[in-house]
Scaffold this motif. Structure first.
Motif, PDB file in Angstrom:
ATOM      1  N   MET A   1       0.847  -1.172   0.000  1.00 27.37           N
ATOM      2  CA  MET A   1       0.000   0.000   0.000  1.00 27.37           C
ATOM      3  C   MET A   1       0.894   1.238   0.000  1.00 27.37           C
ATOM      4  SD  MET A   1      -2.855   1.153   2.753  1.00 27.37           S
ATOM      5  CE  MET A   1      -3.908  -0.212   2.302  1.00 27.37           C
ATOM      6  N   THR A   2       0.585   2.180  -0.843  1.00 28.69           N
ATOM      7  CA  THR A   2       1.334   3.421  -0.938  1.00 28.69           C
ATOM      8  C   THR A   2       1.101   4.276   0.299  1.00 28.69           C
ATOM      9  OG1 THR A   2       1.131   3.366  -3.330  1.00 28.69           O
ATOM     10  CG2 THR A   2       1.705   5.461  -2.352  1.00 28.69           C
ATOM     11  N   ALA A   3       2.176   4.871   0.783  1.00 32.60           N
ATOM     12  CA  ALA A   3       2.079   5.720   1.973  1.00 32.60           C
ATOM     13  C   ALA A   3       1.142   6.885   1.722  1.00 32.60           C
ATOM     14  CB  ALA A   3       3.463   6.240   2.347  1.00 32.60           C
ATOM     15  N   ARG A   4       0.242   7.113   2.656  1.00 28.50           N
ATOM     16  CA  ARG A   4      -0.673   8.264   2.586  1.00 28.50           C
ATOM     17  C   ARG A   4      -0.261   9.262   3.643  1.00 28.50           C
ATOM     18  NH1 ARG A   4      -6.430   7.231   1.162  1.00 28.50           N
ATOM     19  NH2 ARG A   4      -6.139   9.247   0.180  1.00 28.50           N
ATOM     20  N   ILE A   5      -0.553  10.526   3.361  1.00 27.88           N
ATOM     21  CA  ILE A   5      -0.095  11.620   4.209  1.00 27.88           C
ATOM     22  C   ILE A   5      -1.270  12.520   4.553  1.00 27.88           C
ATOM     23  CG2 ILE A   5       1.523  13.552   4.379  1.00 27.88           C
ATOM     24  CD1 ILE A   5       2.870  12.063   1.810  1.00 27.88           C
ATOM     25  N   LEU A   6      -1.534  12.684   5.835  1.00 30.19           N
ATOM     26  CA  LEU A   6      -2.520  13.650   6.303  1.00 30.19           C
ATOM     27  C   LEU A   6      -1.845  15.016   6.243  1.00 30.19           C
ATOM     28  CD1 LEU A   6      -5.390  13.650   7.657  1.00 30.19           C
ATOM     29  CD2 LEU A   6      -4.155  13.871   9.827  1.00 30.19           C
TER      30      LEU A   6
ATOM     31  N   VAL B   1       5.073  17.607  -2.988  1.00 29.54           N
ATOM     32  CA  VAL B   1       3.651  17.815  -2.702  1.00 29.54           C
ATOM     33  C   VAL B   1       2.848  17.672  -3.988  1.00 29.54           C
ATOM     34  CG1 VAL B   1       1.922  19.474  -1.908  1.00 29.54           C
ATOM     35  CG2 VAL B   1       4.077  19.226  -0.653  1.00 29.54           C
ATOM     36  N   ASP B   2       3.348  18.255  -5.070  1.00 32.32           N
ATOM     37  CA  ASP B   2       2.670  18.122  -6.368  1.00 32.32           C
ATOM     38  C   ASP B   2       2.596  16.660  -6.791  1.00 32.32           C
ATOM     39  OD1 ASP B   2       2.384  20.872  -6.498  1.00 32.32           O
ATOM     40  OD2 ASP B   2       4.199  21.150  -7.712  1.00 32.32           O
ATOM     41  N   ARG B   3       3.695  15.930  -6.631  1.00 35.27           N
ATOM     42  CA  ARG B   3       3.719  14.505  -7.002  1.00 35.27           C
ATOM     43  C   ARG B   3       2.758  13.697  -6.136  1.00 35.27           C
ATOM     44  NH1 ARG B   3       8.680  12.895  -5.542  1.00 35.27           N
ATOM     45  NH2 ARG B   3       7.964  11.560  -3.858  1.00 35.27           N
ATOM     46  N   TRP B   4       2.802  13.934  -4.812  1.00 29.15           N
ATOM     47  CA  TRP B   4       1.920  13.191  -3.912  1.00 29.15           C
ATOM     48  C   TRP B   4       0.456  13.480  -4.218  1.00 29.15           C
ATOM     49  CZ3 TRP B   4       5.170  15.060   0.809  1.00 29.15           C
ATOM     50  CH2 TRP B   4       6.354  14.312   0.881  1.00 29.15           C
ATOM     51  N   ARG B   5       0.163  14.716  -4.609  1.00 26.18           N
ATOM     52  CA  ARG B   5      -1.214  15.076  -4.975  1.00 26.18           C
ATOM     53  C   ARG B   5      -1.636  14.274  -6.211  1.00 26.18           C
ATOM     54  NH1 ARG B   5      -0.931  20.521  -5.920  1.00 26.18           N
ATOM     55  NH2 ARG B   5      -1.450  21.060  -3.788  1.00 26.18           N
TER      56      ARG B   5
ATOM     57  N   CYS C   1      -3.342   6.846   6.850  1.00 27.42           N
ATOM     58  CA  CYS C   1      -2.241   7.813   6.815  1.00 27.42           C
ATOM     59  C   CYS C   1      -1.240   7.444   7.906  1.00 27.42           C
ATOM     60  CB  CYS C   1      -2.741   9.236   7.043  1.00 27.42           C
ATOM     61  SG  CYS C   1      -3.700   9.904   5.681  1.00 27.42           S
ATOM     62  N   ARG C   2      -0.055   7.109   7.496  1.00 26.28           N
ATOM     63  CA  ARG C   2       1.016   6.788   8.440  1.00 26.28           C
ATOM     64  C   ARG C   2       1.871   8.009   8.746  1.00 26.28           C
ATOM     65  NH1 ARG C   2      -0.050   1.622  10.319  1.00 26.28           N
ATOM     66  NH2 ARG C   2      -0.698   0.344   8.577  1.00 26.28           N
TER      67      ARG C   2
ATOM     68  N   GLY D   1       4.461  -0.610   0.932  1.00 28.69           N
ATOM     69  CA  GLY D   1       4.538  -0.245   2.332  1.00 28.69           C
ATOM     70  C   GLY D   1       5.753   0.604   2.584  1.00 28.69           C
ATOM     71  N   VAL D   2       5.804   1.234   3.714  1.00 25.60           N
ATOM     72  CA  VAL D   2       6.920   2.089   4.081  1.00 25.60           C
ATOM     73  C   VAL D   2       7.417   1.640   5.435  1.00 25.60           C
ATOM     74  CG1 VAL D   2       7.598   4.433   4.664  1.00 25.60           C
ATOM     75  CG2 VAL D   2       6.043   4.050   2.784  1.00 25.60           C
ATOM     76  N   GLY D   3       8.713   1.495   5.544  1.00 26.56           N
ATOM     77  CA  GLY D   3       9.288   1.149   6.836  1.00 26.56           C
ATOM     78  C   GLY D   3       8.709  -0.129   7.405  1.00 26.56           C
ATOM     79  N   GLY D   4       8.362  -1.053   6.556  1.00 26.09           N
ATOM     80  CA  GLY D   4       7.805  -2.316   7.017  1.00 26.09           C
ATOM     81  C   GLY D   4       6.298  -2.309   7.170  1.00 26.09           C
TER      82      GLY D   4
END
Length: 172
Positions: free
Chosen positions: A1-6, A30-34, A103-104, A167-170
Motif C-alpha cells: 500500500m502506498t504511503a498516505r499523508i494527512l 507535494v505536487d507529485r503526492w497530490r 495515513c502513516r 509499504g513504508v518502513g515495514g
C-alpha cells in the motif's frame, strides 16, 4: 500500500487559518503526492466546527498539546474564550481520518495550537515561540503517526522516498 499523508488544509492553499488566510506549501513532492492520490487534507479546527476567521488561540501557560490532552492545560482565544473542547475534538477528528484513510504520516503547519509539531506560541499572545507541539500533532504522534512540519518537508521526502508501493518502513 502506498504511503498516505494527512496534510494541513492551509498548506494545500485552502483559506482556513484563524485569520482566513492560507500558507500554501509549494514543493515538487507535494505536487507529485497530490497526483498520486497520497494526500488527505484536513483543517482540524474546521472539522470541529470552528469558523473562519476566528480569534487567534494559544495553549495557556507555555504548555503543549500533550498537556491539553492530559487535562493540565487549556486552549484559550485571545479574546479569553476557552476552546479546549473544540481543539480536543479537532485532534480526535484528525486521528479518526488518519486511521480511516491509512495515513502513516502527517505534514502539518508549524506554530499552530493544533498542528504545530516543532514549535507553538507561548500562550501569552506575545509572538514568542516555544518548542512544543499542538493538540492534533500530539494526539497523532501518541497514536503512531509520524508527524512532520512544513519546515521538515525534505525529511519527509527522504523518509517516504523508499516507498515502492508495498509499504513504508515495514508497514503493509
Amino acid at each position: 500500500m502506498t504511503a498516505r499523508i494527512l496534510v494541513s488544509a492551509c498548506l494545500m492553499g485552502h483559506a482556513v487559518r484563524y485569520d482566513g488566510a492560507s500558507k500554501p506549501l509549494i514543493h515538487p513532492a507535494v505536487d507529485r503526492w497530490r497526483r498520486e492520490g497520497r494526500l488527505v487534507t484536513i483543517c482540524p479546527e474546521m472539522s470541529a466546527g470552528m469558523p473562519v476567521p476566528r480569534p487567534p488561540a494559544e495553549i495557556e501557560g507555555g504548555r503543549t498539546g500533550a498537556d491539553v490532552l492530559a487535562g493540565r492545560s487549556r486552549v484559550l482565544e485571545k479574546t479569553g474564550g476557552d476552546v479546549t473542547s473544540e481543539f480536543r475534538r479537532a485532534a480526535e477528528n484528525a486521528l479518526a481520518l488518519a486511521r480511516e484513510t491509512n495515513c502513516r504520516f502527517a505534514l502539518l503547519i508549524d506554530g499552530s495550537p493544533s498542528c504545530g509539531s516543532g514549535f507553538i506560541y507561548d500562550g501569552r499572545f506575545s509572538g514568542e515561540r516555544i518548542a512544543g507541539e499542538g493538540v492534533t500533532a500530539a494526539l497523532l504522534r501518541a497514536n503512531g503517526v509520524e508527524v512532520y512540519s512544513d519546515r521538515e518537508i525534505e525529511t519527509l521526502v527522504a523518509r517516504i522516498g523508499g516507498d515502492t508501493g508495498n509499504g513504508v518502513g515495514g508497514w503493509q
